[in-house]
Design a protein around this motif. Structure first.
Motif, short mmCIF file in Angstrom:
data_model
loop_
_atom_site.label_atom_id
_atom_site.label_comp_id
_atom_site.label_asym_id
_atom_site.label_seq_id
_atom_site.Cartn_x
_atom_site.Cartn_y
_atom_site.Cartn_z
N ASN A 195 -33.03 23.52 62.76
CA ASN A 195 -32.69 24.13 64.05
C ASN A 195 -32.56 23.08 65.16
N ASP A 196 -33.43 22.07 65.14
CA ASP A 196 -33.37 21.05 66.20
C ASP A 196 -32.07 20.25 66.13
N LEU A 197 -31.63 19.95 64.93
CA LEU A 197 -30.35 19.24 64.78
C LEU A 197 -29.19 20.11 65.25
N SER A 230 -26.01 14.98 58.66
CA SER A 230 -27.41 15.20 59.00
C SER A 230 -27.87 16.62 58.66
N ILE A 231 -27.01 17.61 58.89
CA ILE A 231 -27.37 18.99 58.54
C ILE A 231 -27.49 19.13 57.02
N LYS A 287 -31.43 19.97 52.27
CA LYS A 287 -32.03 19.60 50.99
C LYS A 287 -33.56 19.63 51.01
N SER A 288 -34.14 19.78 52.21
CA SER A 288 -35.59 19.87 52.32
C SER A 288 -36.04 21.28 51.96
N PRO A 289 -36.99 21.43 51.06
CA PRO A 289 -37.45 22.77 50.65
C PRO A 289 -37.96 23.59 51.83
N GLU A 290 -38.47 22.92 52.86
CA GLU A 290 -39.05 23.63 54.00
C GLU A 290 -37.98 24.15 54.96
#
Length: 312
Positions: A128-130, A112-113, A118-121
């Motif tokens: 952080n939430d994960l 999941s991390i 892989k998300s540009p944002e």
């Protein structure tokens, strides 16, 4: 959800109710494969979400974790990013409902991390939430361990996730350090506080540094000799004194405070060496003030090193 999907879930539920967990799990996987091959990703995601939820309710956690991992794979194939709030919240919900000591958590954390990175944002360390989710669950499971080495290993992983977590992670992490400190009254409390101060300092997150320090002092009894310049000077606890001064120095302008850092470093060098955090503080000198002291020139970002090991 379409009628076709509803019927599939009903058949899945019937197999689960009859105790045919393996057959239910494998059948759902097979049907999901068909949806994925035909690029019907929404149907595949809905099926895995519902199936995982049912398996978790029936305490079939290993099978549920397998379906959650498959769900993350579909997120990647469909190029869903961490900014898709519904997908992210469904993932967090499913993982939250697994037991804190579930053996699949480490693998789920990696997948999941890695997906979030892989998300540009997203930052290079992941969402952080994960991190908050996995850090909290792993820390809460430590008391279930009877083997000290396993406890230490689990804490090391939980600590990293919490450091990379959210503002809500700070009290969970810091209060754990407080409890460990209280259980070891003969040791300078700074030994335990230093973990939070140094880790958050690596991230240049001074607000988190200050909050961790504030929580620590509110929850631990310290007999002070004096209070001066926001520092609670304590007797026979030099490392605790050092950390408070370090926090003050790091939040000032680099141009004006490099000499103050050097003076502080030299004054407490013996204590830093004694408690085996000399190299860590040398690295902060390089990171904040571009000071080449000790082995700081050869040091890499320690947190980044730990993170790369975690995600292998």
């Amino acid at each position: 959800m379409s009628d076709r999907l509803n019927k599939t879930i009903q058949r899945f539920q019937a197999k689960v109710d009859s105790g045919s967990f393996y057959e239910a799990h494998q059948t759902l996987r097979t049907i999901t494969n068909r949806y994925v091959k035909s690029k019907q990703y929404k149907e595949a995601r809905d099926l895995l979400y519902q199936g995982s939820s049912i398996l978790i309710k029936n305490k079939e956690y290993a099978s549920a974790a397998d379906l959650i991992n498959y769900l993350i794979q579909i997120y990647e194939e469909e190029k869903i990013t961490i900014t898709d709030t519904d997908s992210k919240l469904k993932l967090i919900e499913l993982i939250s409902n697994l037991p804190n000591n579930d053996p699949s958590l480490n693998d789920l954390a990696k997948t999941s991390i890695n997906w979030s990175i892989k998300s540009p944002e997203c930052s290079k360390f992941g969402d952080n939430d994960l991190h908050h989710l996995f850090g909290t669950k792993l820390l809460n499971s430590i008391n279930d361990e009877t083997d000290n080495e396993k406890k230490l290993n689990k804490f090391a992983i939980a600590e990293l996730h919490l450091v990379l977590g959210t503002f809500e992670s700070i009290p969970i992490y810091t209060n754990f350090l407080v409890e460990v400190s209280k259980s070891n009254p003969s040791i300078d409390p700074g030994v335990f506080l230093s973990r939070a101060i140094l880790n958050y300092s690596y991230l240049k997150n001074i607000n988190f540094v200050k909050e961790a320090q504030s929580i620590f002092f509110k929850n631990i009894l310290i007999e002070s000799e004096s209070i001066n310049d926001e520092v609670l000077y304590t007797e026979n606890q030099p490392l605790l004194n050092f950390l408070q001064l370090l926090t003050l120095v790091l939040q000032k302008e680099p141009q004006t405070n490099s000499q103050k850092f050097l003076k502080l470093f030299n004054n407490y060098k013996g204590e830093l060496k004694k408690y085996e955090i000399l190299t860590s503080v040398e690295y902060l000198g390089k990171l904040y003030f571009n000071l080449n002291i000790g082995n700081s020139g050869q040091s890499n970002n320690m947190l980044a090193n730990f993170m790369s090991g975690l995600l292998k």
